[in-house]
Design an enzyme around this catalytic site. Sequence first.
Site, PDB file in Angstrom:
ATOM      1  N   TYR A   1      -6.746 -68.878  -9.553  1.00  0.00           N
ATOM      2  CA  TYR A   1      -8.196 -68.807  -9.799  1.00  0.00           C
ATOM      3  C   TYR A   1      -8.503 -68.189 -11.169  1.00  0.00           C
ATOM      4  O   TYR A   1      -9.083 -68.843 -12.045  1.00  0.00           O
ATOM      5  CB  TYR A   1      -8.813 -68.003  -8.656  1.00  0.00           C
TER       6      TYR A   1
ATOM      7  N   ASP B   1       9.792 -69.168 -10.893  1.00  0.00           N
ATOM      8  CA  ASP B   1       9.459 -68.001 -10.094  1.00  0.00           C
ATOM      9  C   ASP B   1       9.786 -66.789 -10.956  1.00  0.00           C
ATOM     10  O   ASP B   1      10.927 -66.645 -11.416  1.00  0.00           O
ATOM     11  CB  ASP B   1      10.314 -68.028  -8.819  1.00  0.00           C
TER      12      ASP B   1
ATOM     13  N   THR C   1      -6.169 -53.870  -9.851  1.00  0.00           N
ATOM     14  CA  THR C   1      -7.251 -54.010  -8.885  1.00  0.00           C
ATOM     15  C   THR C   1      -7.910 -52.673  -8.567  1.00  0.00           C
ATOM     16  O   THR C   1      -7.256 -51.610  -8.648  1.00  0.00           O
ATOM     17  CB  THR C   1      -6.688 -54.592  -7.564  1.00  0.00           C
TER      18      THR C   1
ATOM     19  N   TYR D   1      -0.911 -53.945  -0.650  1.00  0.00           N
ATOM     20  CA  TYR D   1      -1.400 -54.703  -1.812  1.00  0.00           C
ATOM     21  C   TYR D   1      -1.754 -53.738  -2.957  1.00  0.00           C
ATOM     22  O   TYR D   1      -1.247 -53.859  -4.080  1.00  0.00           O
ATOM     23  CB  TYR D   1      -2.622 -55.547  -1.421  1.00  0.00           C
TER      24      TYR D   1
ATOM     25  N   LEU E   1     -15.811 -63.284   0.147  1.00  0.00           N
ATOM     26  CA  LEU E   1     -17.172 -63.401   0.667  1.00  0.00           C
ATOM     27  C   LEU E   1     -17.971 -64.557   0.052  1.00  0.00           C
ATOM     28  O   LEU E   1     -18.527 -65.375   0.790  1.00  0.00           O
ATOM     29  CB  LEU E   1     -17.922 -62.077   0.434  1.00  0.00           C
TER      30      LEU E   1
ATOM     31  N   ARG F   1     -13.901 -54.953   9.149  1.00  0.00           N
ATOM     32  CA  ARG F   1     -12.551 -55.413   8.815  1.00  0.00           C
ATOM     33  C   ARG F   1     -11.776 -54.167   8.391  1.00  0.00           C
ATOM     34  O   ARG F   1     -12.307 -53.367   7.607  1.00  0.00           O
ATOM     35  CB  ARG F   1     -12.657 -56.409   7.649  1.00  0.00           C
TER      36      ARG F   1
ATOM     37  N   GLY G   1      -9.674 -51.418   6.593  1.00  0.00           N
ATOM     38  CA  GLY G   1      -9.332 -51.170   5.188  1.00  0.00           C
ATOM     39  C   GLY G   1     -10.445 -51.449   4.205  1.00  0.00           C
ATOM     40  O   GLY G   1     -10.211 -51.412   2.999  1.00  0.00           O
TER      41      GLY G   1
HETATM   42  N1  UFG Z   1     -16.820 -59.926   4.009  1.00  0.00           N
HETATM   43  C1  UFG Z   1     -17.569 -60.309   5.119  1.00  0.00           C
HETATM   44  N2  UFG Z   1     -17.289 -61.521   5.662  1.00  0.00           N
HETATM   45  C2  UFG Z   1     -16.311 -62.352   5.193  1.00  0.00           C
HETATM   46  C3  UFG Z   1     -15.562 -61.949   4.061  1.00  0.00           C
HETATM   47  C4  UFG Z   1     -15.850 -60.709   3.484  1.00  0.00           C
HETATM   48  O1  UFG Z   1     -18.440 -59.595   5.594  1.00  0.00           O
HETATM   49  O2  UFG Z   1     -16.105 -63.428   5.778  1.00  0.00           O
HETATM   50  C5  UFG Z   1     -17.134 -58.639   3.385  1.00  0.00           C
HETATM   51  C6  UFG Z   1     -15.938 -57.711   3.340  1.00  0.00           C
HETATM   52  O3  UFG Z   1     -15.855 -56.976   4.541  1.00  0.00           O
HETATM   53  C7  UFG Z   1     -16.266 -56.865   2.118  1.00  0.00           C
HETATM   54  C8  UFG Z   1     -17.044 -57.825   1.201  1.00  0.00           C
HETATM   55  O4  UFG Z   1     -17.483 -58.866   2.047  1.00  0.00           O
HETATM   56  O5  UFG Z   1     -17.106 -55.827   2.484  1.00  0.00           O
HETATM   57  C9  UFG Z   1     -16.195 -58.417   0.091  1.00  0.00           C
HETATM   58  O6  UFG Z   1     -15.014 -58.928   0.664  1.00  0.00           O
HETATM   59  P1  UFG Z   1     -13.978 -59.835  -0.149  1.00  0.00           P
HETATM   60  O7  UFG Z   1     -12.880 -60.194   0.803  1.00  0.00           O
HETATM   61  O8  UFG Z   1     -14.699 -60.933  -0.837  1.00  0.00           O
HETATM   62  O9  UFG Z   1     -13.437 -58.859  -1.271  1.00  0.00           O
HETATM   63  P2  UFG Z   1     -12.769 -57.422  -1.119  1.00  0.00           P
HETATM   64  O10 UFG Z   1     -13.778 -56.447  -1.623  1.00  0.00           O
HETATM   65  O11 UFG Z   1     -12.198 -57.174   0.204  1.00  0.00           O
HETATM   66  O12 UFG Z   1     -11.474 -57.598  -2.041  1.00  0.00           O
HETATM   67  C10 UFG Z   1     -11.500 -57.751  -3.409  1.00  0.00           C
HETATM   68  C11 UFG Z   1     -10.289 -58.553  -3.858  1.00  0.00           C
HETATM   69  C12 UFG Z   1      -9.044 -57.834  -3.505  1.00  0.00           C
HETATM   70  C13 UFG Z   1      -9.083 -56.471  -4.068  1.00  0.00           C
HETATM   71  C14 UFG Z   1     -10.320 -55.750  -3.655  1.00  0.00           C
HETATM   72  C15 UFG Z   1     -10.347 -54.442  -4.342  1.00  0.00           C
HETATM   73  O13 UFG Z   1     -10.288 -59.799  -3.233  1.00  0.00           O
HETATM   74  O14 UFG Z   1      -7.956 -58.521  -4.046  1.00  0.00           O
HETATM   75  O15 UFG Z   1     -11.446 -56.510  -3.991  1.00  0.00           O
HETATM   76  O16 UFG Z   1     -11.584 -53.974  -4.505  1.00  0.00           O
HETATM   77  F1  UFG Z   1      -8.057 -55.734  -3.645  1.00  0.00           F
END
Ligand code: UFG
Length: 326
Positions: free
Chosen positions: A12, A51, A117, A141, A190, A282, A284
């Site tokens: 991406y 790789d 990150t 991670y 998200l 979720r 963590g």
């Molecule tokens: N969320 C939902 N529903 C979903 C998906 C996500 O409610 O279907 C929420 C998550 O709980 C979170 C927010 O939306 O609160 C953002 O979630 P993402 O999965 O889009 O992103 P993250 O913040 O979990 O993770 C991102 C990167 C990771 C990195 C992290 C560090 O994808 O690689 O930020 O901040 F480690």
Amino acid sequence: MRKVFVVGGGGYIGSHMVKQLVQAGHQVVVGDNFSTGFRDAISGASIIEVDIGDQGALDDLFSTQEFDAVIHFASFIQVGESVLDPAKYYGNNLAASLALLRAMVKAGILNFVFSSTAAVYGNPVYVPIDEEHPKAPINPYGLSKWMVEQILRDFERAYGLKSAVLRYFNAAGADPEGCLGERHEPETHLIPLILQAASGRRKAITVFGRDYDTPDGTCIRDYVHVTDLVQAHARALDYLWAGNDSAVFNLGNGAGFSVQEVIETARRVTGREFAVSEAPRRSGDPARLVADSRRARETLGWRPIYPDLETIIKHAWQWELRALPK
Ligand code: UFG
């Protein structure tokens, strides 16, 4: 014109980087094992299927081609998966990165830009988070990235390898020209999930937790446009090529949006209604992650072109519409 080796250039953020480097007139070679990336996301660069854990292959490559820098995007990024399968994360994100760094030092390639990150900070003890915030990753991670950062400090001292470590907050959006976008399989992020619900590719978006200590109870994140992220990498390269010392930079817009606000913005931008379902937290997920990116602005002169969430979602929506089956 410089020659840059982009590891993970089929992914991406990597594919957006390749596009920007090629447009800037650089010669680009992509190294990717295509475990999660896509060949058709790369244009204007030569491609080597490799790789990076295979140091022999990298030694061969570096003995036949000279590079002015390496940018490393090739990592696994799913927090939940990293808890269930840490071997996968330490194997690729840590051990393979070490093989790449050893090959670089051996070949005398001493400029390195590394994708790190906000997950290195763990649960924030203050927000916005600056680079000095305590590092306490809460999953393999984040820990795998933090370990590589520490290796980089030692490699600079011992071998003179200069690095720019870029700690991303929430990468989002898509190429404004519509050529590239987010393509994770499976998708867990998200904004693309919301847009798949808006386009009808998915039944609903599920909100993970409404009981956080935030104004509307949903998690707050700092979304940063992928084009702005790669612009920061280009500036980081110039910073290293100018002979500066290694440095670490947070990359975010400094504005937090809740999951609920992202949903509402997506409704406005797309003009579509879609179902929202509820689920427990979720594991963590910190309540609030917002970047203090002053250092990137002051030291690199980084100026995000697309800091507002509407534009980020608009570009991601263009990409989602293109991805729909015709
Ligand atoms: N969320 C939902 N529903 C979903 C998906 C996500 O409610 O279907 C929420 C998550 O709980 C979170 C927010 O939306 O609160 C953002 O979630 P993402 O999965 O889009 O992103 P993250 O913040 O979990 O993770 C991102 C990167 C990771 C990195 C992290 C560090 O994808 O690689 O930020 O901040 F480690």
